[in-house]
Motif scaffolding. Structure first.
Motif, PDB file in Angstrom:
ATOM      1  N   SER A   1      37.371   6.760  62.275  1.00  0.00           N
ATOM      2  CA  SER A   1      38.315   7.340  63.246  1.00  0.00           C
ATOM      3  C   SER A   1      39.169   6.277  63.918  1.00  0.00           C
ATOM      4  CB  SER A   1      37.549   8.140  64.306  1.00  0.00           C
ATOM      5  OG  SER A   1      36.799   7.278  65.156  1.00  0.00           O
TER       6      SER A   1
ATOM      7  N   GLY B   1      33.184  14.117  56.180  1.00  0.00           N
ATOM      8  CA  GLY B   1      34.438  14.657  56.694  1.00  0.00           C
ATOM      9  C   GLY B   1      34.270  15.221  58.091  1.00  0.00           C
ATOM     10  N   ASP B   2      33.173  15.957  58.312  1.00  0.00           N
ATOM     11  CA  ASP B   2      32.902  16.493  59.649  1.00  0.00           C
ATOM     12  C   ASP B   2      32.726  15.372  60.662  1.00  0.00           C
ATOM     13  OD1 ASP B   2      33.035  19.069  58.713  1.00  0.00           O
ATOM     14  OD2 ASP B   2      30.878  19.427  58.705  1.00  0.00           O
TER      15      ASP B   2
ATOM     16  N   VAL C   1      36.138  13.986  61.734  1.00  0.00           N
ATOM     17  CA  VAL C   1      36.843  14.936  62.596  1.00  0.00           C
ATOM     18  C   VAL C   1      36.219  14.961  63.990  1.00  0.00           C
ATOM     19  CG1 VAL C   1      37.389  17.380  62.925  1.00  0.00           C
ATOM     20  CG2 VAL C   1      37.658  16.332  60.671  1.00  0.00           C
ATOM     21  N   HIS C   2      34.889  14.938  64.048  1.00  0.00           N
ATOM     22  CA  HIS C   2      34.207  14.947  65.353  1.00  0.00           C
ATOM     23  C   HIS C   2      34.598  13.730  66.186  1.00  0.00           C
ATOM     24  CE1 HIS C   2      31.098  15.168  68.413  1.00  0.00           C
ATOM     25  NE2 HIS C   2      30.666  13.981  68.048  1.00  0.00           N
TER      26      HIS C   2
ATOM     27  N   ALA D   1      37.292  11.843  65.817  1.00  0.00           N
ATOM     28  CA  ALA D   1      38.722  11.902  66.136  1.00  0.00           C
ATOM     29  C   ALA D   1      38.981  12.828  67.317  1.00  0.00           C
ATOM     30  CB  ALA D   1      39.509  12.363  64.914  1.00  0.00           C
ATOM     31  N   ILE D   2      38.279  13.959  67.351  1.00  0.00           N
ATOM     32  CA  ILE D   2      38.451  14.891  68.467  1.00  0.00           C
ATOM     33  C   ILE D   2      37.919  14.281  69.762  1.00  0.00           C
ATOM     34  CG2 ILE D   2      37.686  17.126  69.382  1.00  0.00           C
ATOM     35  CD1 ILE D   2      37.854  18.209  66.524  1.00  0.00           C
TER      36      ILE D   2
ATOM     37  N   GLY E   1      48.588  16.410  57.827  1.00  0.00           N
ATOM     38  CA  GLY E   1      47.615  16.404  56.746  1.00  0.00           C
ATOM     39  C   GLY E   1      48.276  16.536  55.385  1.00  0.00           C
TER      40      GLY E   1
ATOM     41  N   GLY F   1      37.715  21.182  58.749  1.00  0.00           N
ATOM     42  CA  GLY F   1      37.941  20.140  59.729  1.00  0.00           C
ATOM     43  C   GLY F   1      39.384  20.064  60.172  1.00  0.00           C
ATOM     44  N   PHE F   2      40.321  20.363  59.274  1.00  0.00           N
ATOM     45  CA  PHE F   2      41.731  20.334  59.648  1.00  0.00           C
ATOM     46  C   PHE F   2      42.059  21.430  60.660  1.00  0.00           C
ATOM     47  CE2 PHE F   2      42.113  17.898  55.668  1.00  0.00           C
ATOM     48  CZ  PHE F   2      42.879  16.835  56.120  1.00  0.00           C
TER      49      PHE F   2
ATOM     50  N   HIS G   1      39.948  22.450  62.938  1.00  0.00           N
ATOM     51  CA  HIS G   1      39.433  21.925  64.202  1.00  0.00           C
ATOM     52  C   HIS G   1      40.394  20.887  64.781  1.00  0.00           C
ATOM     53  CE1 HIS G   1      35.742  24.149  63.752  1.00  0.00           C
ATOM     54  NE2 HIS G   1      35.505  23.601  62.579  1.00  0.00           N
ATOM     55  N   LEU G   2      41.033  20.110  63.923  1.00  0.00           N
ATOM     56  CA  LEU G   2      42.035  19.158  64.398  1.00  0.00           C
ATOM     57  C   LEU G   2      43.262  19.888  64.946  1.00  0.00           C
ATOM     58  CD1 LEU G   2      41.855  16.447  61.580  1.00  0.00           C
ATOM     59  CD2 LEU G   2      41.034  16.230  63.929  1.00  0.00           C
TER      60      LEU G   2
END
Length: 720
Positions: free
Chosen positions: A247, A264-265, A268-269, A271-272, A313, A321-322, A324-325
């Motif tokens: 990230s 991948g999860d 994303v976690h 990054a969030i 993306g 995940g996208f 969630h982003l």
């Protein structure tokens, strides 16, 4: 084209295909979710019943439900599988191929396996086609494909039903173009088939097609079944550590590609968290020493701040995940389908929210001169020209009827365009281009229920566009600024080669897919970087084995394309480095249990000088040190097992955590000790009665069941 033939049953469609194409059916169907399972099963059943009918299925990623093994696994998994997979049908050939009963007149040729599923299957290994994803349509065509079939979504339109390739416009349209061209040349008889399922989200852009695309359409409520899901798996501490490191390489205002699964999860976690709780994120970065060890890399190629400009993306696989982003306000950078317009937006010379005459000056400065008809349509779609302006034979017709030369290089024409034709703001930008999607049931539901305006910001398209630059280099380079293509590997050699799809004995684990494409593209794009994530160790027969190895007899990504490698212990920036520097960087992020042997191998081979030693900061790369570093952060809410939910009930969740411990303990404990513990155990804690009942162990009738019930109760008590 004539109207398609419509069928209420798959068997009727099979009859029509045989009548038109013949008795040598070579059927291309999409990878993953988009397979028309009912039609494929009907074709397979017909071939089993008629040995003179030859059936070749050309595909990839034949999805199958997990198969419970022992009775304990079955007791836990079967009710879960029945609930989560609902009435999603399974592919009959997958079952027969697994047990060796597929008939000789049927061949299944795949270019990507469900990971690990075919390691022991000689027929599948022999019929595997090794190819880049961008060559898949070509190679399916060269295999003699004469039928292209796909599951599609449907929507009522003013002129009748409209159809969407939905989850899989990745290779089908390219294959259909090849088939139609061959048909027009009289080289082969072909058929294109749609099996309708309204459960598929209706995706637009390149995924939306008319009924005339197809020769045959199968549509009946019996085929409107649930979609095949991929339930969430727990994200381990090692995965979260890898995601945290990755990230920090995401550049605000940049481009992102990631794949499915726990890693991948994890990205994303983190990054969030970086975006929503930046102080906590920076605390985690400091705890892992990421900022101290890689300050220049982060400054140049990544960042630690919130995503004020957002990400875009560009990914072959559109994973949940996208979404969630998007929900977190990170996937917000819109791109536009005209190269010069995109360049002006990138440079800050065009404000999408407020167009001024300067945008026309900018187009002229970039060399845009005569606006052709298709350019006008594209620019008007994006709002550069207002809706009342029309195009006619090289001229713009302004709303007041004035005719203006469609030549931006002409100062008078440009001034007239600015005065009469310019739109107020840009529109119809896209925040994600994807080739196919696959995920949990909640992901499919979110796409179906998404407001149309939001779904329009997601463009499903072909991998010939997403996975490479060739189709429109000038546009894609402008869109994919600061690209971060992040993929997973099984092993990395000290030379920097990546092993991602197969073993050195030649057996295929999964497939190349698009990984090579994205790694190569990262080297082509200015500012692009490829990051390969690999867990430092894996478990093999109860023993830890290093995934950083000196060398290996197979590679997916050759060493000359080495770039960034990430393990749970750090980042190795390998680009433009010498062989010695590469080997050292990889040893520094390897598990410490294997560092000495790796170093010895490299020094023996003359790849690292004799006097070099592993830096002190890298000598405690152990799971214990990792757990200690993560513990205070997990206590603050970081790094949950399931950052984006799961399909378990509360009882199933507790069981999912306890059962692996029970299995490991049973494997390492002598049987007589297990029996003795079970016989001495009293009545299980009342708290665990519902859990034992869920496992059908509330009244164990055998000694084995008694042992399992005892171990399970003890483990649940320890984990409570």
């Amino acid at each position: 084209m004539p109207s398609p033939h419509r069928h209420a049953t798959v068997d009727a469609c099979v009859d029509a295909l045989i009548a038109h194409v013949g008795r040598d059916l070579r059927v291309g169907v999409p990878l993953g979710l988009g397979k028309p399972v009912a039609l494929v099963n009907a074709l397979y059943a017909r071939a089993k019943a008629q040995p003179d009918l030859k059936l070749t299925l050309l595909t990839a990623l034949s999805l199958a439900r997990p198969a419970p093994g022992n009775p304990v696994e079955r007791a836990f998994l079967q009710p879960f599988l029945d609930r989560v997979f609902s009435d999603a049908p399974e592919l009959d050939y997958v079952r027969d191929r697994a047990n060796g009963s597929m008939p000789a007149n049927v061949s299944v040729r795949e270019f990507f396996f469900q990971p690990g599923s075919q390691l022991g299957n000689a027929d599948a290994q022999q019929d595997y086609i090794s190819t880049n994803y961008t060559f898949a349509a070509r190679d399916v065509y060269l295999q003699g494909c004469n039928v292209c079939a796909q599951m599609v979504g449907v929507e009522d339109g003013a002129d009748g039903p409209r159809y969407s390739l939905s989850c899989n416009p990745d290779t089908g349209p390219e294959l259909v173009r090849m088939l139609r061209a061959a048909e027009a040349r009289g080289e082969r008889k072909v058929a294109v088939v749609a099996q309708v399922n309204p459960q598929l989200p209706f995706m637009r852009h390149d995924a939306e097609v008319s009924a005339e695309t197809f020769d045959h359409i199968i549509d009946h409520p019996r085929y409107h079944h649930a979609l095949f899901p991929t339930p969430k798996m727990a994200v381990s501490e090692a995965d979260h550590a890898i995601g945290l490191h990755a990230s920090a390489l995401l550049k605000d205002g940049g481009t992102l590609q990631i794949g499915i699964g726990q890693l991948g999860d994890a990205i994303v976690h983190s990054a969030i968290t970086r975006h929503r709780d930046n102080p906590l994120y920076r605390q985690a970065i400091r705890a892992f020493g990421i900022d101290a060890r890689h300050p220049q890399l982060i400054e140049r190629d990544g960042g630690l701040d919130v995503f004020s400009r957002g990400l875009y993306g560009a990914t072959e696989m559109f994973v949940d995940g996208f979404l969630h982003l998007m929900d977190a306000g990170i996937l917000t950078r819109e791109v536009y389908d005209f190269w010069a317009l995109q360049q002006l937006v990138n440079a800050g010379d065009c404000d999408p929210a407020r167009l001024t005459p300067a945008v026309l000056d900018g187009l002229e400065r970039l060399g845009v001169r005569v606006i052709r008809g298709h350019d006008f349509s594209r620019l008007q779609h994006h709002g550069l020209f207002n809706d009342a302006t029309r195009y006619d034979s090289g001229e713009l017709i302004a709303p007041d009827g004035q005719r203006i030369r469609a030549n931006v290089a002409d100062p008078d024409a440009r001034a007239a365009m600015a005065a009469h034709c310019l739109g107020p703001r840009l529109r119809n930008g896209v925040v994600l281009h994807g080739g196919f999607f696959l995920g949990p049931n909640a992901f499919y539901a979110a796409l179906r229920e998404m407001p149309e305006s939001r779904r329009q910001r997601i463009a499903m398209t072909g991998v010939d566009k997403v996975n490479q630059l060739d189709a429109n280099p000038r546009l894609y380079v402008a869109q994919r600024v600061h690209a971060r293509f992040i993929n997973t590997a099984m092993m990395i050699t000290l030379g920097g080669a990546a092993v991602s799809d197969g073993l050195e004995d030649g057996r295929v684990v999964s497939g190349v897919g698009g990984q090579y494409n994205f790694v190569a593209m990262a080297h082509q794009l200015p500012g692009g970087r490829s990051a390969l994530m690999v867990r430092a160790v894996r478990d093999s027969g109860g023993k830890a084995v290093s995934n950083i190895v000196f060398n290996y007899g197979h590679c997916t990504i050759p060493r000359h394309l080495r770039d960034i490698v990430i393990t749970e212990y750090g980042i190795a920036d390998l680009r433009a480095k010498t062989d010695s520097e590469v080997a050292k960087a990889l040893i520094e992020i390897a598990d410490s249990r294997f560092q000495a042997s790796l170093l010895l191998q490299a020094q023996t081979a003359g790849k690292i000088e004799a006097g070099w030693t592993i830096p002190e900061a890298c000598r405690d790369n152990t799971p214990q040190a990792l757990a200690a570093r993560m513990a205070p952060l997990k206590a603050q809410g970081l790094f949950p097992d399931y950052p984006f939910g799961h399909d378990f009930t509360d009882i199933e969740l507790a069981l999912s955590r306890a059962l692996p411990v029970v299995k490991a303990e049973a494997a390492r404990t002598p049987k007589w000790k297990l029996l003795w513990r079970a016989l001495r155990a009293g009545r299980p804690d009342a708290r665990w009665q519902p859990h034992l009942a869920r496992m059908q162990l509330q009244h164990p009738s055998s000694l084995q069941d008694k042992v399992v019930a005892t171990l399970l109760s003890e483990t649940l008590s320890r984990q409570a």
